[in-house]
Design a protein around this motif. Structure first.
Motif, PDB file in Angstrom:
ATOM      1  N   TYR A  50      -5.832   7.919  -4.204  1.00 64.45           N
ATOM      2  CA  TYR A  50      -5.910   6.557  -4.168  1.00 64.45           C
ATOM      3  C   TYR A  50      -7.172   5.803  -4.850  1.00 64.45           C
ATOM      4  CZ  TYR A  50      -2.009   6.854  -0.835  1.00 64.45           C
ATOM      5  OH  TYR A  50      -0.816   6.949  -0.339  1.00 64.45           O
ATOM      6  N   GLU A  72       1.719  -3.064   0.315  1.00 64.75           N
ATOM      7  CA  GLU A  72       1.025  -2.162   1.095  1.00 64.75           C
ATOM      8  C   GLU A  72       0.219  -1.144   0.498  1.00 64.75           C
ATOM      9  OE1 GLU A  72       2.694  -0.781   4.824  1.00 64.75           O
ATOM     10  OE2 GLU A  72       4.194  -2.131   4.692  1.00 64.75           O
ATOM     11  N   HIS A 108      -3.931  -1.308  -0.188  1.00 64.56           N
ATOM     12  CA  HIS A 108      -4.793   0.076   0.446  1.00 64.56           C
ATOM     13  C   HIS A 108      -5.799   0.620  -0.606  1.00 64.56           C
ATOM     14  CE1 HIS A 108      -5.529   3.836   2.519  1.00 64.56           C
ATOM     15  NE2 HIS A 108      -5.502   4.061   1.447  1.00 64.56           N
ATOM     16  N   LYS A 153      -9.612  -0.103  -0.122  1.00 69.48           N
ATOM     17  CA  LYS A 153     -10.390   1.232  -0.233  1.00 69.48           C
ATOM     18  C   LYS A 153     -11.647   1.115  -1.245  1.00 69.48           C
ATOM     19  CE  LYS A 153     -10.420   6.461  -1.039  1.00 69.48           C
ATOM     20  NZ  LYS A 153      -9.535   7.577  -1.099  1.00 69.48           N
ATOM     21  N   LYS A 197     -11.019  -0.905   5.700  1.00 69.89           N
ATOM     22  CA  LYS A 197      -9.736  -0.155   6.346  1.00 69.89           C
ATOM     23  C   LYS A 197      -8.520  -0.615   5.969  1.00 69.89           C
ATOM     24  CE  LYS A 197     -12.366   2.662   9.733  1.00 69.89           C
ATOM     25  NZ  LYS A 197     -12.749   3.202  11.086  1.00 69.89           N
ATOM     26  N   SER A 198      -7.582  -0.282   6.043  1.00 70.68           N
ATOM     27  CA  SER A 198      -6.121  -0.702   5.912  1.00 70.68           C
ATOM     28  C   SER A 198      -5.349  -0.202   7.059  1.00 70.68           C
ATOM     29  CB  SER A 198      -5.564  -0.219   4.441  1.00 70.68           C
ATOM     30  OG  SER A 198      -5.347   1.112   4.526  1.00 70.68           O
TER      31      SER A 198
END
Length: 230
Positions: A2, A92, A96, A100, A105-106
């Motif tokens: 990610y 989502e 995210h 990040k 935070k997710s």
């Protein structure tokens, strides 16, 4: 996985692939661009059987098993989740990645977002060593990252896999010079020709007939086929 830079490089690659150009000599495909991309990334031929094989080891996709692994409906559901949560800034997975990058935070992923994340991981692994490409005629394919503009896709008689080749100019082999040598870059997937379609249309102007012979000119060891510009 990610890392924002890596994530957006993947999304940019996928969104940069054009559909068949309007002046292309090739008849526009009956399949939508997203399905061609999905099949190309999973080497899916016809009924997406390639996708079933390549994605079978990912457990998060089991929730779609009722659609029939390897079916167009199954691959459609995967791509819909991927598109909704990775391409859409409100998705989502997209959110995210942004959170990040900001050190925030997710929330845990929903089932659909987990499917999207799983397919994203798969695509990321593929695009580490390979890259998508489009030929001058609009065919979409997947090949080693070292390909470049001006390369050709060659289909050799008797081979079930196309290859990317590159003009090597003059080379010397065992004290003999050859003027039109070709360097084999590597195998590739080219959507729309993997079922032998090219051999029904190999006399079309867009295909150049190709014939290689051993340096000693032995016709019995010659290799014939067709090629087109990448």
């Amino acid at each position: 996985m990610y890392d924002p830079g890596f994530f957006f490089s993947i999304i940019d690659q996928l969104q940069a692939v054009p559909s068949f150009p309007p002046d292309s000599a090739v008849e526009a495909p009956s399949e939508p661009l997203w399905l061609i991309l999905a099949k190309t990334l999973t080497c899916g031929i016809g009924d997406c059987s390639g996708a079933e094989y390549t994605l079978a080891r990912y457990p998060n996709l089991e929730s779609l098993g009722h659609l029939g692994q390897g079916s167009v409906a199954w691959l459609t559901a995967i791509w819909d989740c991927f598109s909704a949560h990775c391409f859409d800034p409100a998705g989502e997975v997209f959110q995210h990645v942004l959170l990040k990058a900001l050190g925030a935070k997710s929330r845990p992923f929903s089932t659909d977002a987990n499917i999207a994340s799983t397919f994203l991981n798969y695509v990321a692994n593929i695009l580490v060593s390979d890259r998508l490409f489009v030929t001058t005629e609009g065919y979409i394919g997947l090949a080693p990252r070292c390909i470049r503009g001006g390369d050709f896709v060659a289909i050799f008689n008797g081979c079930d896999t196309p290859y990317v080749v590159r003009r090597a100019g003059k080379i010397k082999h065992e004290d003999e010079m050859f003027d039109e040598a070709l360097h084999v870059v590597g195998p590739c997937y080219l959507h729309g020709i993997m079922n032998g379609e090219i051999f029904a249309d190999r006399d079309a102007p867009r295909f150049k007939r190709l014939k290689w012979m051993r340096h000693d000119g032995d016709v019995a060891d010659s290799l014939e086929g067709c090629m087109m510009l990448v």
